[in-house]
Write an enzyme that holds these catalytic residues in place. Structure first.
Site, short mmCIF file in Angstrom:
data_model
loop_
_atom_site.label_atom_id
_atom_site.label_comp_id
_atom_site.label_asym_id
_atom_site.label_seq_id
_atom_site.Cartn_x
_atom_site.Cartn_y
_atom_site.Cartn_z
N HIS A 1 -3.51 6.34 3.45
CA HIS A 1 -3.85 5.05 3.32
C HIS A 1 -5.36 4.73 4.05
O HIS A 1 -5.99 3.77 3.67
CB HIS A 1 -2.77 4.33 4.17
CG HIS A 1 -2.89 2.80 4.22
ND1 HIS A 1 -3.21 2.09 5.37
CD2 HIS A 1 -2.69 1.80 3.40
CE1 HIS A 1 -3.37 0.75 5.10
NE2 HIS A 1 -2.84 0.37 3.97
N SER B 1 0.66 -1.02 -0.11
CA SER B 1 -0.06 0.26 -0.07
C SER B 1 0.68 1.33 -0.24
O SER B 1 0.39 2.10 -0.56
CB SER B 1 -0.89 0.22 1.14
OG SER B 1 -1.82 -0.99 1.07
N ARG C 1 0.18 7.71 5.94
CA ARG C 1 -0.91 7.06 6.71
C ARG C 1 -2.43 7.50 6.57
O ARG C 1 -3.36 6.80 6.57
CB ARG C 1 -0.54 7.06 8.23
CG ARG C 1 -1.15 6.08 9.12
CD ARG C 1 -0.92 5.97 10.46
NE ARG C 1 0.61 5.30 10.65
CZ ARG C 1 0.70 3.92 11.11
NH1 ARG C 1 -0.64 3.37 11.43
NH2 ARG C 1 1.66 3.31 11.17
#
Length: 217
Positions: A43, A16, A40
């Site tokens: 994601h 990812s 993050r």
């Protein structure tokens, strides 16, 4: 349709991150230690377009990592945001997570004051926020009340993660936070939520656990 071969949690996370890095090419809006925080967030929401509206600062990053490293309390507006901060990551740092909406007798206090529970929670607990981290991913009212009490002279948290989601005052509250003098992370506009707000703290916690101590600039 071709499936990605990544299957384990570690492989999926690494894959990812690689996809995000490839889709958001250099020069990126964030560099150094701010990029893992931004990544993050991307994601968590599965949305690369949010980087344009993310507002992350080196000052906020350093203050947040320092607070976590000394075992601060993280106050969250909801139990959902608290659930996004796993004990396996917080406990080694000595960090306590306290969801404001779970405060005892909060509904009684709110009814007595004639205000919402989110407003009552912030007003009651504001004096305890000094040097701690406050995470708001759901309630624009909580964020606006927090800024009000800080403007009146209440000592500030080490870091405010203000990312409430929604259509009523979410964008406005975050725009006000972005203009404020207090260390903060925010995501402008309507997008946000408990998960992405918690993601910011998790990114900082990983740095604290790794012994990284960013300098405040």
């Amino acid at each position: 349709m071709q499936l990605d071969p990544a299957t384990t949690p570690e492989e999926i996370e690494a894959r990812s991150c690689a996809i995000i890095d490839a889709e958001i090419s250099e020069p990126r809006p964030f560099s150094g230690l701010l990029w893992p925080v931004a990544r993050r967030c991307v994601h968590t929401l599965g949305d690369t377009t949010i980087v344009a509206d993310l507002r992350l600062s080196s000052l906020g990053l350093a203050a947040g990592v320092a607070a976590l490293s000394r075992g601060c309390t993280v106050y969250t507006d909801t139990c959902m945001a608290a659930a996004g901060l796993p004990l396996r990551r917080m406990r080694p740092l000595g960090v306590t997570v306290t969801p404001l909406m779970a405060l005892p007798d909060l509904e009684i206090v709110a009814r007595r004051r004639g205000v919402t529970k989110s407003r009552a929670a912030v007003e009651v607990m504001a004096e305890r926020f000094e040097g701690q981290i406050v995470v708001i991913g759901n309630a624009p009212t909580a964020l606006m009340v927090l800024m009000d009490v800080l403007a009146q002279g209440t000592p500030a948290p080490a870091l405010i993660v203000g990312m409430p989601v929604g259509f009523v005052n979410a964008a406005q509250s975050k725009a006000l936070l972005n203009k404020s003098p207090w260390p903060h992370f925010t995501l402008l506009g309507r997008k946000g939520g408990s998960a992405v707000a918690a993601a910011c703290v998790n990114a900082l916690a990983e740095m604290a656990l790794a012994g990284i101590r960013p300098l405040q600039q």
